[in-house]
Design an enzyme around this catalytic site. Structure first.
Site, PDB file in Angstrom:
ATOM      1  N   CYS A  51      10.579  56.568 -15.849  1.00 16.17           N
ATOM      2  CA  CYS A  51       9.428  57.428 -16.059  1.00 16.17           C
ATOM      3  C   CYS A  51       8.574  57.498 -14.800  1.00 16.17           C
ATOM      4  CB  CYS A  51       8.583  56.892 -17.218  1.00 16.17           C
ATOM      5  SG  CYS A  51       7.146  57.917 -17.606  1.00 16.17           S
ATOM      6  N   CYS A  54       3.118  58.342 -14.828  1.00 20.68           N
ATOM      7  CA  CYS A  54       1.924  57.804 -14.172  1.00 20.68           C
ATOM      8  C   CYS A  54       2.215  57.421 -12.739  1.00 20.68           C
ATOM      9  CB  CYS A  54       1.343  56.619 -14.932  1.00 20.68           C
ATOM     10  SG  CYS A  54       2.297  55.094 -14.807  1.00 20.68           S
ATOM     11  N   CYS A  59       8.503  52.444 -15.375  1.00 22.93           N
ATOM     12  CA  CYS A  59       9.037  52.009 -16.659  1.00 22.93           C
ATOM     13  C   CYS A  59      10.403  52.665 -16.896  1.00 22.93           C
ATOM     14  CB  CYS A  59       8.089  52.389 -17.793  1.00 22.93           C
ATOM     15  SG  CYS A  59       6.487  51.530 -17.706  1.00 22.93           S
ATOM     16  N   CYS A  87       4.372  54.449 -22.645  1.00 28.67           N
ATOM     17  CA  CYS A  87       3.014  54.816 -23.033  1.00 28.67           C
ATOM     18  C   CYS A  87       2.925  56.297 -23.388  1.00 28.67           C
ATOM     19  CB  CYS A  87       2.031  54.461 -21.915  1.00 28.67           C
ATOM     20  SG  CYS A  87       2.046  55.615 -20.525  1.00 28.67           S
ATOM     21  N   LYS A  89       1.535  58.726 -21.853  1.00 28.91           N
ATOM     22  CA  LYS A  89       1.799  59.648 -20.746  1.00 28.91           C
ATOM     23  C   LYS A  89       3.291  59.919 -20.616  1.00 28.91           C
ATOM     24  CE  LYS A  89      -0.601  56.910 -17.993  1.00 28.91           C
ATOM     25  NZ  LYS A  89      -1.407  56.116 -18.919  1.00 28.91           N
TER      26      LYS A  89
END
Length: 964
Positions: A51, A54, A59, A87, A89
């Site tokens: 990911c 952010c 992650c 999360c 996001k």
């Protein structure tokens, strides 16, 4: 206006994966990685990736694809960095991927800057041609340094715009948010030992110490799941910040500082621990810091030219110090041998910084005793190899070679004297905290060694004393035995996992650094003389001074900056947003790559569509100390004509006739594939191949248990990642040791210690002594605007403002146009204590003006007892995608319009973004433009979205690719 505390409304989901579909998913790796043509209702494909919603923690994820479309993203349960968590996001990334407001095609402006650009579609060839022409004209007229970059976090960490500066001969090729985000921590770390602020929370800690961060919601440096687990399992937890944080509610010790006083708090902590409790790692202080080195006030500063051996720090520094050296006490003595008082034998001895040996040592004997800890090994220090006891305290008479007798004092004694100024009483009064809380925190953390490192983050960089404020917790952690230990401040593995090999995004894959003479011309270099050196420090320090660059754009002094290239950069991440905006409007040429029609790129001459992280292959190494290594794997083809911006920026350079590097076998590094020399301009696949070869060739060195990684090419790397998931670098490289300085792993030359002029952990910074005299020991600095430094201003602006609280669904300025995110945080808010609000006649949900001496903006009041009276915290990063170009309403609520861009850290230039003075008053029809309280577009009166059921949010729901 309806109340803002409504429950979250459910929108129509962009796609749904039923339990039956998930149950049919095969565990077999998807060999084509979503490039095959799936039939409608076909098999759900499960792709391992990472990911970048952010852009911090990396992650690991599973991306679920059906019929060529991403339908879900979940956490990878095998990931060491995130433990299967993902999360909000990350979960909302599909709304960004298929957002109807994405930039889809290359565009050029048709209207003057500062107006609606009047974008018209052009081809990629035209966009590349226009970029080459615009930048070449700037170079021909003003020279390469007249071109600057502007780089945001980016969804894929391409840093292509920074590489562009290298090619065109500009020292201003790096303007990331690094000047106010992580850069000062990397810089203070490098000058002290190495960039070590990252903490290895995966190891677990005995005392959880979080200072100036909301890591549990931001995933900043450590994943939220790891952070929460660490606190829950810790014996004690300490939470420091100006307001009650999320994990602060659960903390055993909460310290709510006056904004901008982190430096004083740290010095007060150190005073109690070092001077009162006498509780610190004495062997470390004597053997591995320069605390025993002797300072002589009467000496004329002298020294030598020093260049770090690590390739990413190759900028020469002139070290001039009053530390006593062998060359001061005897003819022919070395200026690199630092004198020490041997308390055991009552004589002077020396430490040789050139060989990292003490007098009497013929060679360094690496320790062999170590204990297994998780996947790594904790190396035990075997003490001194010679029979000495370096003195840390006292003062001694020394005869110099010219016959003078002078007084010499260990720098550790001077350090202690400096700490003694910050008594508990003085510290508590200065920081607006109780002395009891200060003592409790100090006594808990200082009661024994190796209890865990300190998570210290952005707020310490934002109050005008960035470098010193971030040196202090590093020193505190190190003296308590938490430097490069399990759970300690271990540094970023992406910087040090190979020690002599660095993924250098600032220059193209290992190319030689720019000449020192060119680097010295960096914007801000005259004002901040260490800035050229900071540009070579790995981690996040790639930046020029944005405030100076803005002045250069507006005035042409000391030379003009007239063109800019940006990759997801914004005008409001450094300096004053209003001044940056006005400066960028005057640029002769601006070429931008972006996902969105954000305010900054509405000033561009050419705008091209950047690919989303779900559309791009890339290498992924966890930013922090968690040792995760893997791949970001393109799950679907780019939408419309979006492309990865790095290869496109390369194409501009190629069009300008500037050669790629290397151009010959002689210029190539040993690992450079020879077949690439025949076609030196890489395509997108080769850019990835270069990254993987550059990043993993050193992993042929086995880890502590003999494991290593080997990849044939990029496709092989991706395939292995599909099968294996994240690799733990501690298993496959020398990163598997703790206290690596004992083994010579922190320097490219293999010497013990760190990349500093003395090879020691520099309590007394010889670099700061040489370039910022008076800063060599930690310095406490009152914010340049505060109740005490500017009492006259405080009378008119009686509120202390902090900002930057992490909102779980946003990442800085991103996410305002994603329905899932925006419906949960609809409007910009500021937190204010109910007592202060009552005095000002402000109620929950009121729109209010926040005003500084530089400007004013509007946000919504959120009454919160977790913040002290007289202090407020305001959201940052706001703009309104629902409002028209060119500004999209950024000026209505963006807190960076209020900052003083001249209030800067004297060493790094970091802007003061927190801890300045404002006044707050309720917005009324009488004091608002056109009598409208809720902000609206000045161009046409379009109102902002203020409710989670605003139909415009539904208009932003994902579209199907065929609907583009």
């Amino acid at each position: 206006m309806k109340p803002l505390n409504c429950t979250r409304r459910t929108f129509v989901k962009s796609a749904a994966v039923t339990g039956a579909a998930l149950g049919l998913t095969s565990a077999t790796p998807f060999s084509a990685l979503a490039q095959s043509e799936a039939q409608p209702g076909g098999e759900v494909q499960k792709i391992r990736s990472h990911c970048r919603a952010c852009g911090k923690m990396e992650c690991a994820t599973w991306v679920w694809v059906q019929d060529g479309r991403v339908i879900d993203i979940t956490g990878d349960e095998s990931a060491i960095t995130s433990r299967g968590n993902l999360c909000a996001k990350g979960k909302s990334a599909t709304q960004a991927l298929y957002h109807p407001g994405r930039v889809r095609y290359p565009m050029k402006r048709t209207n003057p800057k500062g107006e609606d650009p009047g974008w018209v579609r052009i081809s990629w060839d035209e966009a590349i041609e226009a970029g080459a022409k615009g930048f070449q004209e700037c170079m021909d007229k003003y020279g390469g340094p007249a071109i600057k970059s502007l780089h945001g976090t980016s969804r894929i960490t391409s840093y292509g715009s920074m590489m562009f500066g290298y090619y065109v001969g500009s020292p201003n090729g790096g303007c990331t948010a690094g000047q106010i985000c992580k850069g000062p921590r990397c810089e203070s770390g490098a000058m002290t030992c190495f960039p070590a602020h990252w903490i290895s929370l995966n190891d677990g800690v005995e005392v959880f110490f979080q200072w100036g961060t909301n890591q549990e919601v931001s995933n900043y440096d450590n994943a939220n799941r790891v952070t929460v687990d660490a606190q829950v399992n810790a014996r004690k937890s300490i939470c420091v910040g100006p307001r009650l944080q999320n994990l602060g509610k659960e903390a055993d010790i909460r310290v709510h500082l006056r904004p901008g006083t982190d430096d004083a708090f740290g010095m007060g902590m150190l005073n109690i621990i070092v001077n009162e409790m006498q509780s610190f790692d004495e062997l470390f202080a004597k053997k591995w810091t320069n605390g025993p080195f002797l300072y002589v006030e009467e000496l004329a500063p002298s020294g030598y030219t020093w260049t770090a051996t690590l390739e990413n720090q190759s900028y020469p520094l002139n070290i001039e110090t009053r530390l006593l050296k062998e060359s001061d006490v005897r003819e022919g003595g070395s200026p690199k041998r630092y004198m020490v008082q041997d308390a055991k034998n009552g004589r002077l001895t020396y430490f040789d910084a050139e060989t990292a040996l003490w007098e009497g040592e013929s060679e360094y004997v690496k320790p062999t005793e170590m204990t297994k800890h998780g996947e790594g090994y904790l190396v035990e220090d075997n003490g001194f190899q010679v029979d000495i006891d370096p003195a840390l305290d006292g003062s001694y008479e020394v005869e110099l070679k010219d016959g003078r007798t002078v007084r010499a004092t260990p720098t550790f004694q001077m350090f202690r004297d400096k700490l003694a100024e910050w008594t508990p009483e003085k510290t508590a009064e200065h920081c607006w905290i109780s002395e009891d809380v200060l003592r409790e925190a100090a006594e808990e953390y200082g009661c024994k060694l190796m209890q865990g490192g300190i998570q210290y983050q952005l707020p310490l960089e934002h109050a005008g004393n960035a470098v010193q404020s971030t040196r202090i917790p590093l020193i505190l952690s190190a003296l308590m035995g938490n430097l490069d230990t399990p759970g300690g401040n271990r540094g970023g593995e992406s910087v040090h996992y190979l020690y002599n090999v660095f993924i250098n995004y600032a220059t193209p894959f290992g190319a030689p650094q720019q000449a020192p003479e060119l680097r010295a011309r960096v914007a801000g270099g005259e004002k901040f003389p260490l800035l050229p050196y900071f540009q070579t420090i790995g981690g996040a320090a790639f930046h020029h001074d944005q405030t100076t660059a803005t002045e250069m754009i507006l005035t042409g002094n000391p030379y003009p900056i007239r063109a800019m290239i940006s990759s997801t950069g914004t005008h409001h991440h450094s300096g004053n947003a209003t001044r940056n905006w006005e400066a960028f409007k005057t640029l002769d040429f601006y070429w931008a790559a972006e996902l969105w029609f954000s305010p900054t790129v509405e000033l561009a001459d050419v705008l091209v569509p950047a690919a989303h992280f779900l559309e791009v292959d890339n290498l992924r190494i966890s930013q922090g100390a968690e040792s995760g290594f893997g791949a970001q794997v393109a799950a679907v083809p780019p939408l419309a004509e979006a492309r990865w911006d790095t290869p496109q920026i390369i194409q501009i350079t190629k069009k300008m006739g500037i050669p790629w590097w290397p151009t010959s076998a002689e210029a190539a590094p040993p690992w450079w594939p020879k077949e690439w020399l025949e076609t030196p301009w890489p395509d997108e696949q080769q850019v990835n191949e270069l990254a993987i070869f550059h990043s993993t060739h050193g992993m042929q060195i086995p880890g502590p248990d003999g494991d290593k990684l080997e990849f044939k090419d990029w496709d092989d790397f991706k395939q292995q990642y599909q099968e294996h998931g994240q690799w733990d670098l501690r298993k496959v490289s020398p990163i598997g040791y703790y206290r690596r300085h004992l083994l010579g792993f922190m320097r490219a030359d293999g010497l013990p210690g760190w990349e500093t002029p003395t090879t020691k952990f520099e309590l007394w910074s010889t670099i700061l002594e040489s370039y910022h005299l008076g800063e060599q020991l930690p310095v406490v600095r009152e914010p340049q605007e505060s109740p005490y430094s500017t009492p006259d201003v405080y009378e008119e602006y009686p509120i202390v403002l902090t900002s930057g609280r992490r909102i779980p669904v946003f990442f800085h300025s991103e996410g305002r146009q994603q329905p899932y995110c925006r419906e949960q945080a609809v409007v910009p808010t500021f937190q204010i204590n109910p007592v202060t609000a009552g005095e000002l006649g402000i109620e929950q949900g009121d729109w209010c003006w926040i005003e500084s001496r530089r400007g004013k903006i509007r946000q919504v009041a959120d009454l919160f007892y977790g913040i002290a009276p007289g202090v407020v915290e305001a959201d940052h990063g706001w703009w309104f995608p629902e409002l028209p170009a060119p500004t999209h309403g950024w000026e209505l609520s963006n807190i960076n319009a209020l900052v003083d861009d001249q209030a800067q850290d004297p060493i790094s230039g970091a802007t003061t973004l927190r801890g300045y003075l404002v006044k707050i008053y309720k917005a009324t029809p009488e004091n608002c433009p056109n009598g409208i309280v809720v902000p609206c577009a000045p161009e046409d009166g379009t109102p902002i979205i203020v409710e989670p059921d605003d139909p415009r949010l539904k208009d932003w729901m994902p579209v199907k690719p065929e609907e583009v």
